[in-house]
Motif scaffolding. Structure first.
Motif, PDB file in Angstrom:
ATOM      1  N   LEU A 125     -11.683 -13.005  -4.451  1.00 43.74           N
ATOM      2  CA  LEU A 125     -10.492 -12.231  -4.092  1.00 43.74           C
ATOM      3  C   LEU A 125     -10.852 -10.878  -3.494  1.00 43.74           C
ATOM      4  CD1 LEU A 125      -7.927 -12.696  -7.033  1.00 43.74           C
ATOM      5  CD2 LEU A 125      -7.673 -13.455  -4.659  1.00 43.74           C
ATOM      6  N   LEU A 160      -6.151  -6.135 -10.399  1.00 44.35           N
ATOM      7  CA  LEU A 160      -6.172  -7.578 -10.653  1.00 44.35           C
ATOM      8  C   LEU A 160      -5.374  -7.864 -11.917  1.00 44.35           C
ATOM      9  CD1 LEU A 160      -9.908  -8.543  -9.949  1.00 44.35           C
ATOM     10  CD2 LEU A 160      -7.917  -9.000  -8.490  1.00 44.35           C
ATOM     11  N   HIS A 193      -9.998  -9.742   0.181  1.00 43.64           N
ATOM     12  CA  HIS A 193      -8.914  -8.736   0.247  1.00 43.64           C
ATOM     13  C   HIS A 193      -9.426  -7.395  -0.274  1.00 43.64           C
ATOM     14  CE1 HIS A 193      -6.060 -12.098   0.795  1.00 43.64           C
ATOM     15  NE2 HIS A 193      -6.796 -12.704  -0.112  1.00 43.64           N
ATOM     16  N   PRO A 226      -2.335 -12.198  -3.333  1.00 42.26           N
ATOM     17  CA  PRO A 226      -3.196 -13.379  -3.318  1.00 42.26           C
ATOM     18  C   PRO A 226      -3.453 -13.882  -4.738  1.00 42.26           C
ATOM     19  CG  PRO A 226      -4.474 -11.388  -2.857  1.00 42.26           C
ATOM     20  CD  PRO A 226      -3.030 -10.970  -2.947  1.00 42.26           C
ATOM     21  N   LEU A 269      -5.591 -16.895  -7.246  1.00 42.85           N
ATOM     22  CA  LEU A 269      -6.608 -17.947  -7.372  1.00 42.85           C
ATOM     23  C   LEU A 269      -6.478 -18.600  -8.743  1.00 42.85           C
ATOM     24  CD1 LEU A 269      -9.990 -16.661  -5.874  1.00 42.85           C
ATOM     25  CD2 LEU A 269      -8.531 -18.503  -5.036  1.00 42.85           C
ATOM     26  N   GLY A 282      -4.033  -8.549  -6.898  1.00 43.05           N
ATOM     27  CA  GLY A 282      -4.455  -9.949  -6.868  1.00 43.05           C
ATOM     28  C   GLY A 282      -4.202 -10.593  -8.224  1.00 43.05           C
TER      29      GLY A 282
END
Lengths: 346, 346
Positions: A233, A243, A237, A215, A217, A182
């Motif tokens: 997140l 991350l 997910h 994904p 953000l 992410g």
């Protein structure tokens, strides 16, 4: 406080001679110079800096515009700037814009070219038009950490290859075997961290991964912003194993979110940041991050600004057509600490 | 940049009239005033601040001397000072002494009374004699966070009752049932945190506990210092159930040490700090601490300094016999977060 006239009277010379001694100018005999220095010492006279700056057409300070001195990166940068200035006998005025262009404009109007002879700008959310006006009025401006060396802003700047920083962070995660990664970006979509995210996207594509698989953000560039984004997140997910964050503060927030969700970093989740602020070294687990050359950028910015001040002083004010200079720092580099590890087999 | 003379020529007045309009002084008719303002706007003229300061015998900045802008408390304090100054139209120069009295002296010699009309001093490890000399030369000095309101330093100061802060922190631990409490002091034995430790000792005695029962270590006022001290205390005294620390940074370090020793905070060990910096709120677990009124202290310091500057300007320089003023802030108060809990039954 004793005045220049009192020094002159005591030394038996004219005030102009005292002024010449103080400024190392004009022709003053050694015996006279000694008498003046003795009078200065005896009376405890100190030259008045604004007066001296005025006489020489210079102001003795540099202004640093930052969006918030409370963001821990800015004091670290300010300290490096101050050290570089001090070696040149100059002082630093720190101006907080609190991210507000109007506050920034007020500072520029009040101090640039008067109290400060030049302006360093660090992510202060200022209008480029305001900065160009400041230049035109005779106070050079340097942007301190431009994020895209290949796409210069039309103003003098120190550029750091932040796209590369994003790429190095992502490649590190990919080499550890992570595929479900992410991304948390600490600015708006086309904001100042966009180049860092592009580096991430480039690395993902280079590994044959679809970007849509990652994904992303966008969030405020704070611990709290990173915390909230990571919670969102990781809940949406749960298969994410790593991350990528575009800055250390949101990365630290992401680690807190992981802890609150009962995830162990790095066993369950790897987290990587960018910048290498002091907190990255001190957090538990210590944060893996891509270090940018903060001290070097500060030194380059001071050198470039001082050079522009000297050039401006020696040219006609109307000669504004020169090319805006770009100084590129050495590249950022990966610092592996405890917040990243091999992907866990599930 | 346009000059005052050009403004005067365009407005058809003398330079002195332009100066009077700019400074709101002298008698200028409304029609003339309008013509001058229009000429200023048309030419984009801006008054030269050092020149104006010189004309009025004032310098437009305040200097803040701090030992290290990299300690996160100082940027928070500097931000509060800057906000208070900005409301008065003044600017802040931040001077890092790096804890070195010689660097501090160099700053005082170069800027006090010339570039800056007053000096705020925050734990910058400066010689009091240097500060008194600075005062005598006409630049007022205010110590920003004197730790002992009942024992003033002979220089103007803002005082915070830090002994009470130590007492409140210790009482909180005692009320949770802790009796085996270690102390980490972030200064030398007779250093700036001594009053905080005295408050701890008072509370322990008040609870009928021998002071000798509480092991104490003196350490640098940093996360790393607190980490090393906590490791040493917890290894030497495994029966400790709580740590009192005189500042938030060493408290955060102590929590890291606990984590590295496999101790859960607060189940196995309670930790309390003093100050309430932003990191105290953001750490995991969030740090219980005694909050000091940082913003209030900054505002008091600016008010007191501005008042002294005005008084100094209106008196003969030789009139130095006045009493040094002491401004006491509202008392510190306990902020309970997640790092403290009831003592564990063993």
């Amino acid at each position: 406080m004793p005045t220049l006239n009192e020094v002159a009277t005591r030394a038996g010379v004219t005030p102009a001679t005292v002024s010449n001694v103080l400024r190392n100018k004009g022709r003053v005999g050694e015996a006279t110079r000694q008498r003046v220095l003795e009078a200065i010492a005896a009376l405890g006279y100190r030259p008045h800096l604004p007066a001296r700056a005025l006489a020489e057409g210079r102001a003795p300070t540099i202004a640093l515009m930052v969006s918030s001195i409370a963001n821990p990166f800015y004091p670290e940068f300010a300290l490096a700037v101050e050290n570089a200035l001090r070696r040149r006998g100059q002082f630093l005025i720190i101006c907080n814009t609190e991210g507000d262009p109007q506050t920034g404009r007020a500072y520029l109007d009040q101090i640039a070219g008067t109290l400060s002879e030049g302006v360093l700008v660090m992510n202060a959310n200022l209008d480029f038009e305001d900065l160009r006006m400041t230049e035109l009025r005779g106070a050079p401006v340097v942007l301190c950490m431009w994020e895209r060396p290949l796409d210069p802003p039309g103003l003098p700047c120190v550029a750091v290859d932040f796209r590369l920083a994003g790429e190095l962070a992502a490649k590190h995660l990919l080499e550890l075997g992570h595929r479900r990664i992410g991304a948390i970006v600490g600015s708006k979509v086309y904001g100042i961290h966009a180049a860092r995210y592009e580096g991430f996207v480039d690395a993902m594509r280079g590994a044959g991964l679809e970007c849509a698989a990652a994904p992303v953000l966008y969030t405020p560039d704070t611990t709290r912003g990173g915390y909230a984004a990571a919670l969102e997140l990781l809940k949406a997910h749960p298969d994410l194993t790593a991350l990528f964050t575009t800055n250390d503060l949101p990365a630290l927030g992401a680690m807190q979110a992981a802890a609150d969700l009962g995830l162990d970093v790095p066993r369950d989740l790897s987290v990587v940041g960018i910048t290498d602020i002091q907190l990255a070294r001190e957090s538990r687990p210590a944060l893996t991050t891509v270090a940018v050359p903060t001290t070097e950028a500060a030194e380059f910015a001071v050198e470039l600004l001082v050079d522009l001040i000297e050039t401006t002083a020696s040219r006609a004010a109307s000669d504004g057509a020169r090319q805006a200079r770009v100084c590129v720092t050495s590249p950022p580099h990966l610092v592996v600490r405890a917040s990243t590890g091999p992907v866990r087999k599930r």
